[in-house]
Design an enzyme around this catalytic site. Structure first.
Site, PDB file in Angstrom:
ATOM      1  N   LYS A   1    -100.529 -59.547  -1.951  1.00  0.00           N
ATOM      2  CA  LYS A   1     -99.542 -58.700  -1.247  1.00  0.00           C
ATOM      3  C   LYS A   1    -100.053 -58.368   0.148  1.00  0.00           C
ATOM      4  O   LYS A   1    -101.227 -58.004   0.310  1.00  0.00           O
ATOM      5  CB  LYS A   1     -99.328 -57.394  -2.019  1.00  0.00           C
ATOM      6  CG  LYS A   1     -98.534 -57.582  -3.280  1.00  0.00           C
ATOM      7  CD  LYS A   1     -98.187 -56.243  -3.876  1.00  0.00           C
ATOM      8  CE  LYS A   1     -97.549 -56.429  -5.235  1.00  0.00           C
ATOM      9  NZ  LYS A   1     -97.647 -55.239  -6.073  1.00  0.00           N
TER      10      LYS A   1
ATOM     11  N   ASP B   1    -111.078 -62.326  -5.066  1.00  0.00           N
ATOM     12  CA  ASP B   1    -109.714 -61.926  -5.433  1.00  0.00           C
ATOM     13  C   ASP B   1    -108.805 -62.135  -4.222  1.00  0.00           C
ATOM     14  O   ASP B   1    -109.123 -61.677  -3.125  1.00  0.00           O
ATOM     15  CB  ASP B   1    -109.700 -60.454  -5.858  1.00  0.00           C
ATOM     16  CG  ASP B   1    -110.517 -60.233  -7.129  1.00  0.00           C
ATOM     17  OD1 ASP B   1    -110.660 -61.196  -7.917  1.00  0.00           O
ATOM     18  OD2 ASP B   1    -111.024 -59.115  -7.328  1.00  0.00           O
TER      19      ASP B   1
ATOM     20  N   TYR C   1    -115.311 -69.602 -12.198  1.00  0.00           N
ATOM     21  CA  TYR C   1    -113.917 -69.835 -11.829  1.00  0.00           C
ATOM     22  C   TYR C   1    -113.719 -71.262 -11.346  1.00  0.00           C
ATOM     23  O   TYR C   1    -112.716 -71.909 -11.661  1.00  0.00           O
ATOM     24  CB  TYR C   1    -113.469 -68.833 -10.755  1.00  0.00           C
ATOM     25  CG  TYR C   1    -112.856 -67.598 -11.347  1.00  0.00           C
ATOM     26  CD1 TYR C   1    -113.619 -66.735 -12.125  1.00  0.00           C
ATOM     27  CD2 TYR C   1    -111.513 -67.291 -11.158  1.00  0.00           C
ATOM     28  CE1 TYR C   1    -113.064 -65.597 -12.688  1.00  0.00           C
ATOM     29  CE2 TYR C   1    -110.945 -66.160 -11.719  1.00  0.00           C
ATOM     30  CZ  TYR C   1    -111.728 -65.314 -12.479  1.00  0.00           C
ATOM     31  OH  TYR C   1    -111.176 -64.194 -13.043  1.00  0.00           O
ATOM     32  N   GLU C   2    -114.654 -71.747 -10.585  1.00  0.00           N
ATOM     33  CA  GLU C   2    -114.552 -73.115 -10.064  1.00  0.00           C
ATOM     34  C   GLU C   2    -114.436 -74.112 -11.213  1.00  0.00           C
ATOM     35  O   GLU C   2    -113.602 -75.020 -11.174  1.00  0.00           O
ATOM     36  CB  GLU C   2    -115.805 -73.399  -9.225  1.00  0.00           C
ATOM     37  CG  GLU C   2    -115.757 -74.693  -8.468  1.00  0.00           C
ATOM     38  CD  GLU C   2    -116.915 -74.785  -7.459  1.00  0.00           C
ATOM     39  OE1 GLU C   2    -117.795 -73.911  -7.454  1.00  0.00           O
ATOM     40  OE2 GLU C   2    -116.907 -75.751  -6.691  1.00  0.00           O
TER      41      GLU C   2
ATOM     42  N   GLU D   1    -121.533 -57.176  -7.565  1.00  0.00           N
ATOM     43  CA  GLU D   1    -120.395 -57.218  -8.493  1.00  0.00           C
ATOM     44  C   GLU D   1    -119.998 -55.787  -8.804  1.00  0.00           C
ATOM     45  O   GLU D   1    -120.789 -55.024  -9.333  1.00  0.00           O
ATOM     46  CB  GLU D   1    -120.779 -57.978  -9.771  1.00  0.00           C
ATOM     47  CG  GLU D   1    -119.736 -57.945 -10.873  1.00  0.00           C
ATOM     48  CD  GLU D   1    -118.321 -58.329 -10.415  1.00  0.00           C
ATOM     49  OE1 GLU D   1    -118.118 -59.426  -9.903  1.00  0.00           O
ATOM     50  OE2 GLU D   1    -117.404 -57.472 -10.561  1.00  0.00           O
TER      51      GLU D   1
HETATM   52  C1  LIG Z   1    -112.115 -63.963  -9.342  1.00  0.00           C
HETATM   53  S1  LIG Z   1    -113.648 -63.345  -9.767  1.00  0.00           S
HETATM   54  C2  LIG Z   1    -114.761 -64.652  -9.269  1.00  0.00           C
HETATM   55  C3  LIG Z   1    -116.110 -64.554  -9.895  1.00  0.00           C
HETATM   56  C4  LIG Z   1    -117.123 -65.634  -9.449  1.00  0.00           C
HETATM   57  N1  LIG Z   1    -117.437 -65.521  -8.049  1.00  0.00           N
HETATM   58  C5  LIG Z   1    -116.647 -67.024  -9.729  1.00  0.00           C
HETATM   59  O1  LIG Z   1    -116.423 -67.772  -8.786  1.00  0.00           O
HETATM   60  O2  LIG Z   1    -116.515 -67.369 -10.918  1.00  0.00           O
HETATM   61  C6  LIG Z   1    -113.909 -62.132  -8.490  1.00  0.00           C
HETATM   62  C7  LIG Z   1    -115.012 -61.133  -8.805  1.00  0.00           C
HETATM   63  O3  LIG Z   1    -115.265 -60.368  -7.640  1.00  0.00           O
HETATM   64  C8  LIG Z   1    -115.446 -59.013  -8.004  1.00  0.00           C
HETATM   65  N2  LIG Z   1    -115.086 -58.233  -6.803  1.00  0.00           N
HETATM   66  C9  LIG Z   1    -113.864 -58.177  -6.231  1.00  0.00           C
HETATM   67  N3  LIG Z   1    -113.886 -57.366  -5.157  1.00  0.00           N
HETATM   68  C10 LIG Z   1    -115.161 -56.907  -5.062  1.00  0.00           C
HETATM   69  C11 LIG Z   1    -115.804 -56.003  -4.172  1.00  0.00           C
HETATM   70  N4  LIG Z   1    -115.122 -55.406  -3.171  1.00  0.00           N
HETATM   71  N5  LIG Z   1    -117.107 -55.730  -4.366  1.00  0.00           N
HETATM   72  C12 LIG Z   1    -117.786 -56.316  -5.390  1.00  0.00           C
HETATM   73  N6  LIG Z   1    -117.220 -57.163  -6.284  1.00  0.00           N
HETATM   74  C13 LIG Z   1    -115.932 -57.464  -6.115  1.00  0.00           C
HETATM   75  C14 LIG Z   1    -114.510 -58.821  -9.181  1.00  0.00           C
HETATM   76  O4  LIG Z   1    -114.873 -57.716  -9.981  1.00  0.00           O
HETATM   77  C15 LIG Z   1    -114.649 -60.146  -9.915  1.00  0.00           C
HETATM   78  O5  LIG Z   1    -115.678 -60.112 -10.879  1.00  0.00           O
END
Ligand SMILES: C[S@@+](CC[C@H](N)C(=O)[O-])C[C@H]1O[C@@H](n2cnc3c(N)ncnc32)[C@H](O)[C@@H]1O
Length: 213
Positions: free
Chosen positions: A121, A117, A192-193, A68
């Site tokens: 774009k 994420d 998130y799910e 994370e």
């Molecule tokens: C939309 S949240 C989903 C969190 C969790 N997996 C869930 O399903 O509830 C995406 C998470 O991925 C982390 N994240 C995004 N890109 C990342 C990267 N390149 N390396 C590590 N963490 C990343 C973000 O900081 C965020 O906390």
């Protein structure tokens, strides 16, 4: 997941001894020894850690590495799960763009991408965790029978991921456009799910393994 700055985050993460791995490149090739396991799971973008923690308790003989990048989110994850952390669990608070340095060839058995994420774009597509650049690294780090498991609410990211996988030497083992239509007690629900399930939105999920070359 944007979170307000938490001044306690850095000291808290630093106080966490063995669980927080500050220099994962020094652990490459020895993760299974360190976590005393034969099957190693890695979750990229683990958020507040519900999946990491629940799966680690459901499969206590497996090793579970959460990655994370956001310091405040990582600290919240540890605080939330503080009393439940097993010796088979580790957290890396760094950006997975460097993941290729952290694991040896064939070291990972299951790679989890949960609600990554979407970076909608076009110009940001390289940041998607299922972009070909990441897949090249995953391919090297996955074991022979290794697999990638991806869940998302985002149809665009799902389509993109399916195409990237098939163009980069992966074959699809399972695919669902409404994964929770039936019970899956073997797979924990992420933060998130749960939000999307509460909104009655479908969960897309697929798993892939590498093509036999
Ligand atoms: C939309 S949240 C989903 C969190 C969790 N997996 C869930 O399903 O509830 C995406 C998470 O991925 C982390 N994240 C995004 N890109 C990342 C990267 N390149 N390396 C590590 N963490 C990343 C973000 O900081 C965020 O906390």
């Amino acid at each position: 997941m944007r979170m307000r700055n938490k001044p306690w985050a850095i000291p808290f993460l630093e106080s966490f001894g063995e669980t927080v791995v500050k220099e994962p490149q020094l652990v490459a090739s020895t993760w299974k020894n360190r976590l005393n396991c034969e099957i190693l799971h890695v979750e990229i973008g683990s958020g507040k850690g519900d999946y990491w923690n629940n799966m680690a308790h459901m499969y206590p003989t497996h090793g579970w590495v959460a990655i994370e990048k956001d310091r405040n989110v990582a600290a919240t994850c540890l605080r939330k799960n503080e009393d439940d952390i097993l010796p088979t669990m580790a957290l890396v608070n760094l950006d997975a763009k460097d993941i290729g340095l952290w694991f040896a060839d064939g070291e990972i058995d299951v790679l989890h991408l949960n609600f990554s994420d979407p970076w909608p774009k076009k110009g940001h597509s390289k940041r998607r965790l299922s972009h070909a650049d990441f897949l090249k690294e995953y391919k090297r780090m996955l074991s022979e029978e290794g697999e990638i498991q991806l869940k998302t609410d985002n149809s665009g990211l799902f389509e993109f991921s399916c195409v990237q996988m098939s163009n980069n030497g992966f074959i699809c083992k399972d695919l669902s456009v409404d994964y929770r239509r039936v019970d899956h007690p073997e797979d924990a629900i992420t933060e998130y799910e749960q939000r999307f399930l509460d909104l009655n939105q479908p969960i897309y999920r697929a798993t892939w393994r590498m093509k036999d070359e």
